[in-house]
Design an enzyme around this catalytic site. Structure first.
Site, PDB file in Angstrom:
ATOM      1  CB  SER A   1      -0.870   0.011   1.262  1.00  0.00           C
ATOM      2  OG  SER A   1      -1.552   1.237   1.428  1.00  0.00           O
TER       3      SER A   1
ATOM      4  CE1 TYR B   1      -4.728  -2.386   4.785  1.00  0.00           C
ATOM      5  CE2 TYR B   1      -3.463  -0.417   4.251  1.00  0.00           C
ATOM      6  CZ  TYR B   1      -4.160  -1.540   3.850  1.00  0.00           C
ATOM      7  OH  TYR B   1      -4.297  -1.824   2.510  1.00  0.00           O
TER       8      TYR B   1
END
Length: 247
Positions: A143, A157
């Site tokens: 990401s 995350y």
């Protein structure tokens, strides 16, 4: 004959979004696809779509946060195909509880297990099949949060995706002698269902300006079709309208 004819690709998180787009793109290039996710129904829809276009896909559902499940799926891939050429390590999730003043142990465990432990388990299982052929491509959906610290993604995350990038780099350090290449893919906002778990989900107009799943599917196909002499270590990609510079 497609560029990937005869090859086998295992795609996790394959029931929607980036995973679905990657599976479809790889199948279109001739790869036989193994589809994994928690729910059978969306995986079967993807498999049926691939079959209707003349491709081959099988459904291997399972909870990838359970190491025994991952090992069993990999064993079945080896028994059925005798090889694994590509792993698209794409499964992941996030929680609405993203701030330190909201995080509880259950949310932390869920995010770390789905985004980091599952990626490690799938990688370790895939390597056993790839080393036997001294060839293989590992593609990990990390990401933008795997490179940049940003409040939108939340600390759990963000930490997990940073670790996935480190995992990928360590693979290239250790496995290049076995002909195995690893790519960390770091997209900014992509219009996939994971956005629905944001505290304030983006509206449709905002999602239309983001990267689309097919953008990532095309990129994953590009990575998977590079010559064995080429390793794309890390790719950072964003929409032109990149709100991560502002949010």
């Amino acid at each position: 004959m497609g560029k990937l004819s005869g090859k086998v690709a295992w795609v996790t998180g394959a029931g929607s979004g980036i995973g679905q787009a990657a599976a479809t793109a790889l199948a279109g290039a001739g790869a036989r696809i193994v589809l994994t996710g928690r729910r059978v129904e969306p995986l079967q829809v993807v498999a049926d779509g691939i079959a209707s276009s003349g491709g081959e896909a099988i459904v291997e559902p399972g909870d990838l946060t359970v190491s025994q499940t991952v090992s069993a799926i990999a064993d079945r891939i080896g028994e059925r195909f005798g090889r694994l050429d590509i792993l698209v390590n794409n499964a992941g999730l996030n929680t609405r509880l993203r701030r330190w003043d909201q995080l509880v142990p259950e949310a932390i465990d869920t995010v770390l297990a789905a985004n980091l432990s599952a990626a490690f388990y799938c990688t370790a299982a895939a390597l056993k099949l790839m080393r036997a052929r001294r060839d293989g491509v590992l593609i990990h959906t990390a990401s933008w949060a795997g490179k940049f610290i940003h409040p939108v993604s939340g600390p759990a995350y963000t930490a997990a995706k940073h670790a996935v990038v480190a995992m990928s780099q360590s693979l290239n350090m250790e496995e290049y002698g076995n002909g195995i290449r690893s790519t960390a893919l770091l997209p900014a906002e992509v219009a996939t269902p994971i956005l629905d778990t944001r505290p304030v989900p983006p509206d449709q107009q905002e999602r239309a300006r983001m990267l689309q799943p097919d953008d990532l599917g095309d990129l994953i196909l590009y990575i998977a079709t590079r010559p064995a002499s080429v390793c794309l270590n890390e790719i950072v990609i964003s929409p032109t309208w990149n709100r991560m510079y502002q949010l």
